[in-house]
Write a protein that holds these residues in place. Structure first.
Motif, PDB file in Angstrom:
ATOM      1  N   ASN A  22     -13.347  13.800   9.801  1.00 61.93           N
ATOM      2  CA  ASN A  22     -13.418  13.374   8.412  1.00 61.93           C
ATOM      3  C   ASN A  22     -14.839  13.550   7.884  1.00 61.93           C
ATOM      4  N   GLU A  23     -14.960  13.846   6.593  1.00 59.75           N
ATOM      5  CA  GLU A  23     -16.290  14.074   6.014  1.00 59.75           C
ATOM      6  C   GLU A  23     -17.096  12.795   5.866  1.00 59.75           C
ATOM      7  N   HIS A  24     -16.441  11.635   5.960  1.00 64.74           N
ATOM      8  CA  HIS A  24     -17.120  10.351   5.828  1.00 64.74           C
ATOM      9  C   HIS A  24     -17.276   9.687   7.197  1.00 64.74           C
ATOM     10  N   ALA A  25     -18.244   8.791   7.283  1.00 64.50           N
ATOM     11  CA  ALA A  25     -18.504   8.101   8.540  1.00 64.50           C
ATOM     12  C   ALA A  25     -17.669   6.831   8.653  1.00 64.50           C
ATOM     13  N   PHE A  26     -17.370   6.453   9.883  1.00 63.91           N
ATOM     14  CA  PHE A  26     -16.672   5.207  10.174  1.00 63.91           C
ATOM     15  C   PHE A  26     -17.559   4.350  11.061  1.00 63.91           C
ATOM     16  N   PHE A  39       0.866  -1.177   0.000  1.00 62.25           N
ATOM     17  CA  PHE A  39       0.000   0.000   0.000  1.00 62.25           C
ATOM     18  C   PHE A  39       0.902   1.226   0.000  1.00 62.25           C
ATOM     19  N   ASP A  40       0.760   2.061  -1.016  1.00 62.57           N
ATOM     20  CA  ASP A  40       1.581   3.259  -1.141  1.00 62.57           C
ATOM     21  C   ASP A  40       0.688   4.435  -1.511  1.00 62.57           C
ATOM     22  N   VAL A  41       0.927   5.571  -0.888  1.00 61.99           N
ATOM     23  CA  VAL A  41       0.169   6.773  -1.211  1.00 61.99           C
ATOM     24  C   VAL A  41       1.105   7.969  -1.095  1.00 61.99           C
ATOM     25  N   SER A  42       0.943   8.931  -2.000  1.00 64.54           N
ATOM     26  CA  SER A  42       1.750  10.150  -1.975  1.00 64.54           C
ATOM     27  C   SER A  42       0.979  11.240  -1.248  1.00 64.54           C
ATOM     28  N   LEU A  96      -6.836   8.178   3.853  1.00 66.46           N
ATOM     29  CA  LEU A  96      -8.148   7.534   3.844  1.00 66.46           C
ATOM     30  C   LEU A  96      -8.885   7.751   2.530  1.00 66.46           C
ATOM     31  N   GLU A  97      -8.613   8.851   1.849  1.00 65.44           N
ATOM     32  CA  GLU A  97      -9.185   9.026   0.510  1.00 65.44           C
ATOM     33  C   GLU A  97      -8.683   7.926  -0.420  1.00 65.44           C
ATOM     34  N   ALA A  98      -7.386   7.629  -0.315  1.00 66.53           N
ATOM     35  CA  ALA A  98      -6.811   6.561  -1.140  1.00 66.53           C
ATOM     36  C   ALA A  98      -7.354   5.199  -0.734  1.00 66.53           C
TER      37      ALA A  98
END
Length: 258
Positions: free
Chosen positions: A126-130, A6-9, A93-95
């Motif tokens: 965060n704008e999204h729910a968990f 898992f890689d994200v910039s 988390l977007e990724a």
């Protein structure tokens, strides 16, 4: 279980981790792990690996990554701040939500130590729910400690003398201190309205009162549950306490993933 990189910039930095996937087709409920300060994505003696294996055995996916300046990720530990880690986590988390194999509507957060503070604020802001939030050995005392001129019981006077604090052989700059003195741990977490499980040990160097404060009506209230485990230290480095930690965490997450 299938392991994938898992890689994200983020901010021009490569944050590196691993995606543990259950051996099944389709998108799975997914748990994102936040390690402690100065640690890495496997956590103390591999406890995050143990958790990931237990969760994938129940059909859930897990993503663990090294925060900037930690583990195999880019960045300098010198520049670490909690606010910076939180900002990065929102982008991570977007990724995660876009990733193949992830059910973006069924995400869960687990944090260890300072990672719990990061996870709680991310869950709140965060704008999204968990679906759930699990907090281990929550290091909510960091604001009081740093404001008082210490970190994990050691004086921070070296920051003025040397320009850095020696944290386990890693140079830590003044940014963490400057960020901490204005950081409101509890009010920033209060916006999360889902179920919360806090696990804390009686032998943790962090007093359990810092975990208890999350149960106040102005933070999590009755949405939160605190389990105090007799004999457990900060890193859960003993048995059977660690087995209890894993079992309770897996049961809580799977119950809320249905």
């Amino acid at each position: 279980m299938i392991l994938q990189p898992f890689d994200v910039s983020v901010r021009g930095l490569a944050l590196r981790g691993v995606h543990y996937r259950p051996d099944r087709d389709g998108d799975a409920p997914t748990v994102v792990l936040f390690h402690g300060f100065g640690g890495s994505r496997v956590e103390t003696t591999g406890v995050f690996v143990t958790l990931a294996r237990a969760l994938t055995a129940r059909g859930l996916g897990v993503i663990a990554y090294d925060r900037a300046g930690h583990g195999e990720s880019d960045g300098d530990f010198f520049d670490t701040t909690v606010s910076g880690d939180i900002a990065d986590a929102h982008l991570v988390l977007e990724a995660v939500r876009r990733r193949e194999g992830v059910d973006a509507e069924n995400l869960h957060l687990v944090g260890m130590s300072l990672g719990s503070v990061v996870a709680s604020v991310v869950a709140s802001e965060n704008e999204h729910a968990f679906r759930s939030l699990t907090m281990w050995s929550t290091a909510a005392l960091f604001v009081d400690e740093i404001s008082g001129g210490t970190l994990q019981g050691r004086s921070l006077e070296g920051l003025a003398r040397d320009g850095f604090f020696d944290f386990l052989g890693m140079r830590l700059g003044p940014a963490l201190r400057d960020d901490a003195v204005t950081f409101d741990v509890y009010s920033r977490a209060a916006g999360y309205d889902g179920p919360v499980l806090l696990l804390h040990g009686t032998d943790d160097f962090i007093p359990v009162s810092y975990a208890e404060r999350y149960l106040a009506a102005d933070v999590f209230g009755d949405r939160g549950q605190l389990v105090v485990v007799d004999g457990a230290d900060h890193g859960w480095a003993q048995l059977p306490q660690r087995d209890d930690l894993i079992a309770r965490t897996v049961a809580f997450i799977t119950a809320n993933a249905r």
